[in-house]
Design a protein around this motif. Structure first.
Motif, PDB file in Angstrom:
ATOM      1  N   ARG A  15       0.880  -1.229   0.053  1.00 24.22           N
ATOM      2  CA  ARG A  15      -0.070  -0.147   0.199  1.00 24.22           C
ATOM      3  C   ARG A  15       0.781   1.285   0.116  1.00 24.22           C
ATOM      4  NH1 ARG A  15      -1.372   3.067   4.376  1.00 24.22           N
ATOM      5  NH2 ARG A  15      -0.427   1.316   5.760  1.00 24.22           N
ATOM      6  N   PRO A  16       0.746   2.299  -1.063  1.00 20.78           N
ATOM      7  CA  PRO A  16       1.337   3.386  -0.996  1.00 20.78           C
ATOM      8  C   PRO A  16       1.118   4.179   0.526  1.00 20.78           C
ATOM      9  CG  PRO A  16       0.149   3.111  -3.146  1.00 20.78           C
ATOM     10  CD  PRO A  16      -0.204   2.188  -2.168  1.00 20.78           C
ATOM     11  N   GLU A  17       2.132   4.621   1.102  1.00 23.18           N
ATOM     12  CA  GLU A  17       2.073   5.259   2.099  1.00 23.18           C
ATOM     13  C   GLU A  17       0.886   6.470   2.277  1.00 23.18           C
ATOM     14  OE1 GLU A  17       5.636   6.875   4.008  1.00 23.18           O
ATOM     15  OE2 GLU A  17       6.484   4.509   4.167  1.00 23.18           O
ATOM     16  N   VAL A  18       0.531   7.174   1.054  1.00 21.05           N
ATOM     17  CA  VAL A  18      -0.061   8.195   0.944  1.00 21.05           C
ATOM     18  C   VAL A  18      -1.594   7.744   1.268  1.00 21.05           C
ATOM     19  CG1 VAL A  18      -0.361   8.195  -1.438  1.00 21.05           C
ATOM     20  CG2 VAL A  18      -0.770  10.236  -0.414  1.00 21.05           C
ATOM     21  N   GLU A  41      -0.461   5.865  -6.172  1.00 25.28           N
ATOM     22  CA  GLU A  41       0.687   5.277  -6.781  1.00 25.28           C
ATOM     23  C   GLU A  41       1.423   6.535  -7.484  1.00 25.28           C
ATOM     24  OE1 GLU A  41      -0.013   1.938  -9.179  1.00 25.28           O
ATOM     25  OE2 GLU A  41      -0.005   0.705  -7.332  1.00 25.28           O
ATOM     26  N   LEU A  42       0.765   7.322  -8.282  1.00 25.37           N
ATOM     27  CA  LEU A  42       1.440   8.202  -9.118  1.00 25.37           C
ATOM     28  C   LEU A  42       1.926   9.592  -8.142  1.00 25.37           C
ATOM     29  CD1 LEU A  42      -0.792   8.278 -12.232  1.00 25.37           C
ATOM     30  CD2 LEU A  42       1.664   7.680 -12.133  1.00 25.37           C
ATOM     31  N   LEU A  43       1.010   9.881  -7.342  1.00 23.26           N
ATOM     32  CA  LEU A  43       1.619  11.204  -6.507  1.00 23.26           C
ATOM     33  C   LEU A  43       2.823  10.717  -5.789  1.00 23.26           C
ATOM     34  CD1 LEU A  43      -1.907  12.173  -4.933  1.00 23.26           C
ATOM     35  CD2 LEU A  43      -0.535  13.094  -6.864  1.00 23.26           C
ATOM     36  N   THR A  44       2.897   9.245  -5.438  1.00 30.67           N
ATOM     37  CA  THR A  44       4.087   8.875  -4.844  1.00 30.67           C
ATOM     38  C   THR A  44       5.358   8.942  -5.611  1.00 30.67           C
ATOM     39  OG1 THR A  44       2.742   7.774  -3.023  1.00 30.67           O
ATOM     40  CG2 THR A  44       4.885   7.241  -3.293  1.00 30.67           C
ATOM     41  N   GLU A  45       5.208   8.180  -6.699  1.00 32.39           N
ATOM     42  CA  GLU A  45       6.080   7.925  -7.787  1.00 32.39           C
ATOM     43  C   GLU A  45       6.697   9.389  -8.286  1.00 32.39           C
ATOM     44  OE1 GLU A  45       4.514   5.304 -10.634  1.00 32.39           O
ATOM     45  OE2 GLU A  45       4.239   3.857  -9.053  1.00 32.39           O
ATOM     46  N   MET A  46       5.762  10.520  -8.525  1.00 34.56           N
ATOM     47  CA  MET A  46       6.246  11.675  -9.003  1.00 34.56           C
ATOM     48  C   MET A  46       6.469  12.583  -8.132  1.00 34.56           C
ATOM     49  SD  MET A  46       3.116  11.806 -12.043  1.00 34.56           S
ATOM     50  CE  MET A  46       3.810  13.364 -12.700  1.00 34.56           C
ATOM     51  N   GLU A  47       6.489  12.305  -6.726  1.00 29.63           N
ATOM     52  CA  GLU A  47       6.861  13.068  -5.460  1.00 29.63           C
ATOM     53  C   GLU A  47       5.922  14.234  -5.535  1.00 29.63           C
ATOM     54  OE1 GLU A  47      11.022  13.655  -6.106  1.00 29.63           O
ATOM     55  OE2 GLU A  47      11.616  11.644  -5.688  1.00 29.63           O
ATOM     56  N   LEU A  48       4.767  13.816  -5.752  1.00 36.43           N
ATOM     57  CA  LEU A  48       3.881  15.220  -5.494  1.00 36.43           C
ATOM     58  C   LEU A  48       2.963  15.233  -4.022  1.00 36.43           C
ATOM     59  CD1 LEU A  48       2.367  14.893  -9.169  1.00 36.43           C
ATOM     60  CD2 LEU A  48       4.024  16.659  -8.301  1.00 36.43           C
ATOM     61  N   VAL A  49       3.230  14.334  -3.560  1.00 36.73           N
ATOM     62  CA  VAL A  49       2.340  14.082  -2.207  1.00 36.73           C
ATOM     63  C   VAL A  49       2.405  15.289  -1.280  1.00 36.73           C
ATOM     64  CG1 VAL A  49       2.162  12.871   0.027  1.00 36.73           C
ATOM     65  CG2 VAL A  49       2.520  11.521  -2.051  1.00 36.73           C
ATOM     66  N   GLU A  50       3.327  15.993  -1.019  1.00 40.13           N
ATOM     67  CA  GLU A  50       3.498  17.149  -0.115  1.00 40.13           C
ATOM     68  C   GLU A  50       2.761  18.285  -0.693  1.00 40.13           C
ATOM     69  OE1 GLU A  50       4.219  16.741   3.093  1.00 40.13           O
ATOM     70  OE2 GLU A  50       4.426  14.673   2.871  1.00 40.13           O
ATOM     71  N   LYS A  51       2.574  18.498  -2.121  1.00 35.99           N
ATOM     72  CA  LYS A  51       2.305  19.571  -2.797  1.00 35.99           C
ATOM     73  C   LYS A  51       1.036  19.482  -3.447  1.00 35.99           C
ATOM     74  CE  LYS A  51       4.640  20.992  -6.274  1.00 35.99           C
ATOM     75  NZ  LYS A  51       5.778  21.090  -7.192  1.00 35.99           N
ATOM     76  N   THR A  52       0.362  18.301  -3.075  1.00 33.05           N
ATOM     77  CA  THR A  52      -0.941  17.998  -3.887  1.00 33.05           C
ATOM     78  C   THR A  52      -2.069  18.585  -2.977  1.00 33.05           C
ATOM     79  OG1 THR A  52      -0.295  15.883  -4.733  1.00 33.05           O
ATOM     80  CG2 THR A  52      -2.604  16.211  -4.300  1.00 33.05           C
ATOM     81  N   LEU A  69      -3.943  10.840   1.896  1.00 32.01           N
ATOM     82  CA  LEU A  69      -3.691  11.389   2.987  1.00 32.01           C
ATOM     83  C   LEU A  69      -2.993  12.814   2.420  1.00 32.01           C
ATOM     84  CD1 LEU A  69      -2.280   8.706   5.274  1.00 32.01           C
ATOM     85  CD2 LEU A  69      -4.529   9.729   5.344  1.00 32.01           C
ATOM     86  N   VAL A  70      -3.850  13.596   1.707  1.00 34.90           N
ATOM     87  CA  VAL A  70      -3.304  14.770   1.164  1.00 34.90           C
ATOM     88  C   VAL A  70      -4.191  15.910   1.709  1.00 34.90           C
ATOM     89  CG1 VAL A  70      -2.180  13.837  -0.857  1.00 34.90           C
ATOM     90  CG2 VAL A  70      -4.580  14.505  -1.160  1.00 34.90           C
ATOM     91  N   ASP A  71      -3.897  17.294   1.318  1.00 32.27           N
ATOM     92  CA  ASP A  71      -4.774  18.217   1.800  1.00 32.27           C
ATOM     93  C   ASP A  71      -5.635  18.237   0.637  1.00 32.27           C
ATOM     94  OD1 ASP A  71      -3.311  19.272   3.727  1.00 32.27           O
ATOM     95  OD2 ASP A  71      -1.933  20.649   2.227  1.00 32.27           O
ATOM     96  N   SER A  72      -7.092  18.448   1.012  1.00 30.26           N
ATOM     97  CA  SER A  72      -8.369  18.283   0.275  1.00 30.26           C
ATOM     98  C   SER A  72      -9.441  19.417   0.355  1.00 30.26           C
ATOM     99  CB  SER A  72      -9.074  16.963   0.534  1.00 30.26           C
ATOM    100  OG  SER A  72      -8.415  15.908   0.342  1.00 30.26           O
ATOM    101  N   VAL A  73      -9.908  19.774  -0.653  1.00 32.60           N
ATOM    102  CA  VAL A  73     -11.226  20.830  -0.569  1.00 32.60           C
ATOM    103  C   VAL A  73     -12.381  20.202  -1.027  1.00 32.60           C
ATOM    104  CG1 VAL A  73     -11.929  23.064  -1.288  1.00 32.60           C
ATOM    105  CG2 VAL A  73      -9.609  22.647  -0.628  1.00 32.60           C
TER     106      VAL A  73
END
Length: 259
Positions: A15-18, A41-52, A69-73
């Motif tokens: 499981r991806p950590e995100v 998977e893509l947010l993790t692989e593309m290193e986008l988790v912290e900025k998503t 587990l990312v910021d959401s609206v």
């Protein structure tokens, strides 16, 4: 289990950590979980988790923030592209993603998605098409197929009364600000792998500042289709894909975008 057997064990799936470590609430056979997994998977692989920053609206798709587990609206019904436009313009360095269903995006939200794409907003849209309103009772959606029975067309959708199902990937491809538009399906391994490739391109379109990226995902809704998961997967193959052909409808990602 013997020691020899334990030594032979290989971790094949992780499981991806995100992704939140929790049981899904979605109905058995629903493909939202598959779509969530691909995005994670893509947010993790593309290193986008912290900025998503994810933007969801109303419908089954709204629960994305319970699993990623990312910021959401949360936007009003259909307004995710409009909210995403504001978020991206206010926070241009963030990766902004909308996650929407067919009842949300192609009905009440049609104006928002059209203008967002036409302006070439630097956002990525994941559009889950299961040809029905999944959360609110199984009503007819803009993508409901001819002859498909729903709670609001119990005799089946009729071309003369309700018109033809809307093909969003093709419509979005025809708009000036769109850099990438494609359609994939989530009913088998081959199609899921293709879906991930399309999503990656749509995400890269944004990270490179090229314009608007859109991916339509054909998904199952066994509960409202009144089918078991196996038959629901088969329906995607035999009924949905012939009307909603898979593939890339526009790709300017290697041509420098649209502006």
């Amino acid at each position: 289990m013997s020691a020899a057997t334990k030594e032979q064990e290989v971790l094949a799936f992780e499981r991806p950590e995100v992704m939140a470590d929790r049981a899904t609430h979605y109905c058995p056979g629903c493909h939202h979980g598959v779509a969530h997994r691909l995005v994670a998977e893509l947010l993790t692989e593309m290193e986008l988790v912290e900025k998503t920053i994810c933007v969801t609206a109303i419908g089954c798709s709204v629960f994305l923030y319970n699993y990623l587990l990312v910021d959401s609206v949360e936007a009003p019904h259909g307004r995710a592209p409009a909210v995403a436009t504001g978020v991206k313009r206010a926070r241009p360095d963030n990766f902004v993603l909308t996650y929407q269903g067919d009842g949300d995006l192609a009905s009440i939200g049609m104006a928002e998605i059209m203008h967002c794409a036409n302006r070439g907003e630097r956002v990525s849209v994941v559009f889950v098409n299961n040809t029905v309103y999944g959360m609110t009772g199984g009503q007819m959606a803009p993508t409901t197929l001819i002859g498909q029975k729903t709670t609001t067309c119990p005799g089946g959708r009729c071309r003369e009364h309700e018109g033809m199902p809307i093909k969003m990937a093709e419509i979005i491809a025809g708009l000036g600000g769109t850099v990438f538009s494609a359609r994939a399906a989530l009913n088998n391994v081959k199609n899921i792998r293709q879906a991930k490739k399309f999503l990656k391109t749509a995400f890269e379109v944004q990270t490179k500042g090229l314009g608007f990226g859109f991916v339509e995902l054909l998904s199952a809704c066994p509960t409202n289709w009144k089918m078991n998961p196996v038959k629901a997967n088969q329906r995607i193959e035999t009924e949905m894909i012939p009307y909603f052909p898979l593939g890339i409808y526009k790709d300017l990602s290697n041509e420098g975008g649209v502006c």
